[in-house]
Design a protein around this motif. Sequence first.
Motif, PDB file in Angstrom:
ATOM      1  N   VAL A  42     -19.352 -21.332  44.537  1.00 37.89           N
ATOM      2  CA  VAL A  42     -18.020 -22.047  44.021  1.00 37.89           C
ATOM      3  C   VAL A  42     -16.721 -21.727  43.435  1.00 37.89           C
ATOM      4  CG1 VAL A  42     -19.627 -24.574  45.011  1.00 37.89           C
ATOM      5  CG2 VAL A  42     -20.011 -23.676  43.196  1.00 37.89           C
ATOM      6  N   GLY A  43     -17.123 -21.103  42.975  1.00 34.44           N
ATOM      7  CA  GLY A  43     -16.087 -20.581  41.928  1.00 34.44           C
ATOM      8  C   GLY A  43     -16.313 -19.690  40.704  1.00 34.44           C
ATOM      9  N   ALA A  44     -17.413 -20.758  40.314  1.00 35.66           N
ATOM     10  CA  ALA A  44     -17.588 -20.699  38.731  1.00 35.66           C
ATOM     11  C   ALA A  44     -18.393 -19.609  38.132  1.00 35.66           C
ATOM     12  CB  ALA A  44     -18.942 -21.467  37.940  1.00 35.66           C
ATOM     13  N   VAL A  45     -17.572 -18.559  37.190  1.00 34.43           N
ATOM     14  CA  VAL A  45     -18.323 -18.092  36.603  1.00 34.43           C
ATOM     15  C   VAL A  45     -18.729 -17.392  34.992  1.00 34.43           C
ATOM     16  CG1 VAL A  45     -17.920 -15.552  36.356  1.00 34.43           C
ATOM     17  CG2 VAL A  45     -16.150 -16.710  38.287  1.00 34.43           C
ATOM     18  N   PRO A  46     -20.049 -17.476  35.185  1.00 31.72           N
ATOM     19  CA  PRO A  46     -20.458 -17.551  33.929  1.00 31.72           C
ATOM     20  C   PRO A  46     -20.174 -17.001  32.978  1.00 31.72           C
ATOM     21  CG  PRO A  46     -22.074 -18.415  35.668  1.00 31.72           C
ATOM     22  CD  PRO A  46     -21.497 -17.528  36.564  1.00 31.72           C
ATOM     23  N   GLY A  47     -19.609 -16.888  31.944  1.00 28.40           N
ATOM     24  CA  GLY A  47     -18.865 -16.055  31.245  1.00 28.40           C
ATOM     25  C   GLY A  47     -17.544 -15.691  30.927  1.00 28.40           C
ATOM     26  N   LEU A  68     -26.790 -26.337  30.428  1.00 25.75           N
ATOM     27  CA  LEU A  68     -27.929 -25.334  29.958  1.00 25.75           C
ATOM     28  C   LEU A  68     -29.048 -25.238  30.850  1.00 25.75           C
ATOM     29  CD1 LEU A  68     -26.208 -27.168  26.821  1.00 25.75           C
ATOM     30  CD2 LEU A  68     -28.462 -25.685  25.609  1.00 25.75           C
ATOM     31  N   LEU A  69     -30.181 -24.652  31.174  1.00 27.77           N
ATOM     32  CA  LEU A  69     -30.959 -25.008  31.924  1.00 27.77           C
ATOM     33  C   LEU A  69     -32.596 -25.034  30.169  1.00 27.77           C
ATOM     34  CD1 LEU A  69     -30.819 -22.156  34.051  1.00 27.77           C
ATOM     35  CD2 LEU A  69     -29.467 -24.186  34.435  1.00 27.77           C
ATOM     36  N   ASN A  71     -15.282 -18.129  32.775  1.00 30.31           N
ATOM     37  CA  ASN A  71     -14.613 -20.115  33.144  1.00 30.31           C
ATOM     38  C   ASN A  71     -15.929 -20.978  33.040  1.00 30.31           C
ATOM     39  OD1 ASN A  71     -15.901 -20.063  35.444  1.00 30.31           O
ATOM     40  ND2 ASN A  71     -14.704 -19.874  36.985  1.00 30.31           N
ATOM     41  N   CYS A  72     -16.539 -20.395  32.512  1.00 33.84           N
ATOM     42  CA  CYS A  72     -17.731 -21.081  31.654  1.00 33.84           C
ATOM     43  C   CYS A  72     -18.911 -20.677  31.198  1.00 33.84           C
ATOM     44  CB  CYS A  72     -18.480 -22.264  33.500  1.00 33.84           C
ATOM     45  SG  CYS A  72     -19.355 -20.958  34.225  1.00 33.84           S
ATOM     46  N   ARG A  73     -19.969 -21.507  30.536  1.00 33.00           N
ATOM     47  CA  ARG A  73     -21.063 -21.120  30.432  1.00 33.00           C
ATOM     48  C   ARG A  73     -22.202 -21.284  30.614  1.00 33.00           C
ATOM     49  NH1 ARG A  73     -21.118 -22.154  24.073  1.00 33.00           N
ATOM     50  NH2 ARG A  73     -22.509 -19.901  24.074  1.00 33.00           N
TER      51      ARG A  73
END
Length: 261
Positions: free
Chosen positions: A237-242, A212-213, A244-246
């Motif tokens: 770094v490989g994180a793709v919101p929506g 959360l921002l 593999n993460c929120r």
Amino acid sequence: MQICTLASSSAGNCALLSHNKVRLLLDAGISCRRILSSLQALQVDPESLDGIVITHEHSDHICGLTNLCRKIALPIYAPAGVAEGVREFCPETAPYLQVIPVGEDIPFRDIAIRAFHTPHDTRESVGYRFTAGQRSFALATDLGHISEEVLSALLGSQVVLIEANYDQAALKAGPYPPSLKRRILSDHGHLSNRLCGLLAGRLWKEGAHTILLGHLSKENNRPEWALETVTRHMKEVGAVPGENCRLLVAPRSDCSEIVEV
């Protein structure tokens, strides 16, 4: 464990953490009326609260504290320097203040609370990590840079609320006086979207599934700017919101969705 922000911005900050029968407010930087109405909207009885945890004594984190304590006799938990500041600005809260240490896990019913220092321009400023079993939520706003203490405290949490206070270009071109701009940009000011993005990427690599921002400046930031900048750095770094993460932006003046830790 669940977390819901009631407000998150340079104008006011307050959140609710719930786990089993534990309910804690995190800061009280909006009016008592707004806190109570937000709790009502969440179907939370204010009398069921177990206390208030305070990060530091700036008004956007404690302005509702005195009136809230007049309504409900709640314990207020804070490290010694934070408690001293709260006592100075909200003297009526003195009977409710309970000093907790920094850097130690403090058992609190079904959870453990750990305070850690954040680099901010006040006598003492802290973030918190809340742990229940193998799950942790961590909160870190109001920090001018990412210190080793902050990074160590945040790593491994599944859900984190971190500061994305300003867009650097907007701040530099904006209407703030030079002295205030220097304060915000300093190592004891606030965290930019860029630095927030670098931090978010590192946290994702260490197990964070939801970020959360929070604490966005109305004058120097926009939710879409924060999301774009943080997303760009996370993708590096490989994180793709929506996927593999929120990645969420905490609303400035309304309740967020309830996030499961």
